[in-house]
Design a protein around this motif. Structure first.
Motif, PDB file in Angstrom:
ATOM      1  N   LEU A   1      62.032  72.057  57.776  1.00 36.82           N
ATOM      2  CA  LEU A   1      63.438  71.730  57.985  1.00 36.82           C
ATOM      3  C   LEU A   1      64.115  71.419  56.654  1.00 36.82           C
ATOM      4  CD1 LEU A   1      64.676  71.714  60.733  1.00 36.82           C
ATOM      5  CD2 LEU A   1      64.310  69.269  60.876  1.00 36.82           C
ATOM      6  N   THR A   2      63.364  70.835  55.760  1.00 34.36           N
ATOM      7  CA  THR A   2      63.901  70.432  54.453  1.00 34.36           C
ATOM      8  C   THR A   2      63.689  71.525  53.411  1.00 34.36           C
ATOM      9  OG1 THR A   2      63.363  68.143  54.960  1.00 34.36           O
ATOM     10  CG2 THR A   2      63.786  68.698  52.666  1.00 34.36           C
TER      11      THR A   2
ATOM     12  N   ALA B   1      63.358  72.234  64.657  1.00 40.94           N
ATOM     13  CA  ALA B   1      63.565  70.821  64.966  1.00 40.94           C
ATOM     14  C   ALA B   1      62.799  70.413  66.217  1.00 40.94           C
ATOM     15  CB  ALA B   1      65.065  70.534  65.139  1.00 40.94           C
TER      16      ALA B   1
ATOM     17  N   ARG C   1      63.018  75.080  53.352  1.00 39.19           N
ATOM     18  CA  ARG C   1      62.927  76.301  54.139  1.00 39.19           C
ATOM     19  C   ARG C   1      62.048  77.327  53.487  1.00 39.19           C
ATOM     20  NH1 ARG C   1      67.785  78.512  57.142  1.00 39.19           N
ATOM     21  NH2 ARG C   1      68.462  76.714  58.328  1.00 39.19           N
ATOM     22  N   PRO C   2      61.270  78.036  54.308  1.00 43.13           N
ATOM     23  CA  PRO C   2      60.491  79.133  53.733  1.00 43.13           C
ATOM     24  C   PRO C   2      61.447  80.258  53.340  1.00 43.13           C
ATOM     25  CG  PRO C   2      60.160  79.008  56.118  1.00 43.13           C
ATOM     26  CD  PRO C   2      61.052  77.879  55.751  1.00 43.13           C
TER      27      PRO C   2
ATOM     28  N   ARG D   1      58.335  69.894  60.349  1.00 41.56           N
ATOM     29  CA  ARG D   1      59.120  68.840  59.743  1.00 41.56           C
ATOM     30  C   ARG D   1      59.447  69.172  58.295  1.00 41.56           C
ATOM     31  NH1 ARG D   1      58.345  62.988  57.925  1.00 41.56           N
ATOM     32  NH2 ARG D   1      59.864  61.914  59.205  1.00 41.56           N
ATOM     33  N   SER D   2      58.467  69.648  57.568  1.00 38.19           N
ATOM     34  CA  SER D   2      58.783  69.931  56.179  1.00 38.19           C
ATOM     35  C   SER D   2      59.563  71.231  56.031  1.00 38.19           C
ATOM     36  CB  SER D   2      57.536  69.859  55.287  1.00 38.19           C
ATOM     37  OG  SER D   2      56.703  70.953  55.501  1.00 38.19           O
TER      38      SER D   2
ATOM     39  N   GLN E   1      66.932  76.741  63.487  1.00 36.32           N
ATOM     40  CA  GLN E   1      66.988  75.287  63.323  1.00 36.32           C
ATOM     41  C   GLN E   1      66.541  74.594  64.611  1.00 36.32           C
ATOM     42  OE1 GLN E   1      70.336  72.799  63.891  1.00 36.32           O
ATOM     43  NE2 GLN E   1      70.445  72.272  61.721  1.00 36.32           N
TER      44      GLN E   1
END
Lengths: 229, 229
Positions: free
Chosen positions: A114-115, A157, A117-118, A111-112, A153
């Motif tokens: 997604l926001t 997701a 990105r590594p 979840r994190s 993605q």
DNA sequence: ACCTGAACACCGTTCAAGT
DNA sequence: ACCTGAACACCGTTCAAGT
């Protein structure tokens, strides 16, 4: 006998407090993640773990989101992209499945991701592997470039969707009727004819089957859809 | 003169405190979302807005996640699925673009929708529209059923990716170099030949172009990939 | 029966002040 | 120059006690 002249001595012979480093913070974060989940990977908790105050961590880490991204990159090091076997398509599916499986062990990390990105070395290696496999499959380079994003993605997701019900009860009976499943079953075939006709298929398939189908559909779409200009 | 016998009177003639209802709570949540963003849509803040204590809200709403899902369903009512024009494929793309555009106004809502899916009447209508359009496009029903999930997940995840940098600075110069872009540029062509060869394409395209390409790739993949059994 | 004040157990981040 | 104690400004959720 208690502490050397060059090390600050605490009460008794407490293990020497190691110097704070970014790597040390990330390692502590991974340990807490494995033991207690991402919810406990907080600045305050980590500071406690490292025997300092939360403010000190901000010297090495911009914020919590960046810390979580670093943790994910670290975990990415544990998935072996080289061990896949079979045709390029099969290997592509295996690599994405391995990535998703790892994320499914920590859905809140997905979840994190997604926001935030590594962007560490392990994530770069993953992108490189995927581009190589898409090339072997015969996908046009420009489509592969955009396709990698779509594939990652999707995997991220898919895992992220499981956040929240992480510590769910062992399902007292078998099937856990979620709100959407219930709503789909309740749809009238007068107002929602397509839903009513497809309630079964809409809810069918194991998570594994859905993942595998999704990856294949994505690859099929990517290789057939040209990018603009 | 101050308050009627049937209404509890506060100091002066404060507007009568409306009875607490689920609908009222959700309406207040939408108002706070529009005015100040999802970060402020908290139990405590809503309670304050509704002139009560946070504990009272738990009579009508299971938890914060469920509240956010209800808010999203409410906003879904504002996108008109019926106004799309053109071929079925074009209309499908338009509906998904409208959904994504709405979510992009509240990326953090998209983020929470990924975990706590909405299941209200407006979400059901959206699913019904998509199934109808996929049918018109000629997609096999079983594939359409699984495909809807893929399409909605893509739209939601695409919007969710923008959470966090919501209140970003107006970009002091033009391009905001994020960490991943920087890492891709720095990749050596000895260790990461595919990345090095594709740095341009990997980072090219406007968000709108990426969205449109993604939707088309997904539809192409969905119609060509049969489900198991 | 219904509702809620107050408490419990936390958060992220900043900054003035120390060494 | 580097580090951090303490404070600021919040959270979600529960439950005992009120009406």
């Amino acid at each position: 006998m208690t502490g050397s002249p060059t090390t600050p001595r605490g009460r008794r012979d407490r293990p020497a407090k190691p110097a704070l480093t970014r790597g040390g913070i990330v390692a502590a974060a991974v340990a807490v993640l494995r033991a207690e989940g991402l919810e406990k990977v907080t600045m305050r908790r980590l500071a406690q773990e490292l025997d300092t105050g939360p403010a000190s961590l901000y010297v090495y880490v911009r914020n919590t989101a960046e810390l979580h991204a670093a943790v994910l990159d670290e975990l990415l090091g544990t998935i072996a992209a080289g061990s896949a076997q079979g045709s390029p398509r099969e290997r592509l599916e295996q690599v994405l499945t391995a990535y998703t499986t790892m994320l499914l062990e920590h859905p809140s990390l997905a979840r994190s991701a997604l926001t935030a990105r590594p962007s560490g070395p392990h994530y770069l290696n993953l992108i490189e592997s995927l581009l190589g496999l898409l090339d072997e499959v015969g996908v046009a380079p420009a489509q592969a470039a955009w396709g990698v994003d779509l594939l990652l993605q999707f995997a991220t997701a898919t895992a992220a969707e499981h956040a929240g019900r992480e510590t769910s009860s062992p399902a007292a009976g078998g099937e856990e009727w979620d709100a959407l499943a219930h709503a789909l079953h309740g749809a009238s075939d007068r107002t929602h004819p397509h839903i009513a006709a497809l309630t079964g298929p809409l809810l069918s398939g194991t998570p594994g089957e859905r993942l595998s189908w999704g990856v294949r559909a994505l690859i099929n779409g990517i290789e057939r859809t040209s990018v603009p200009d």
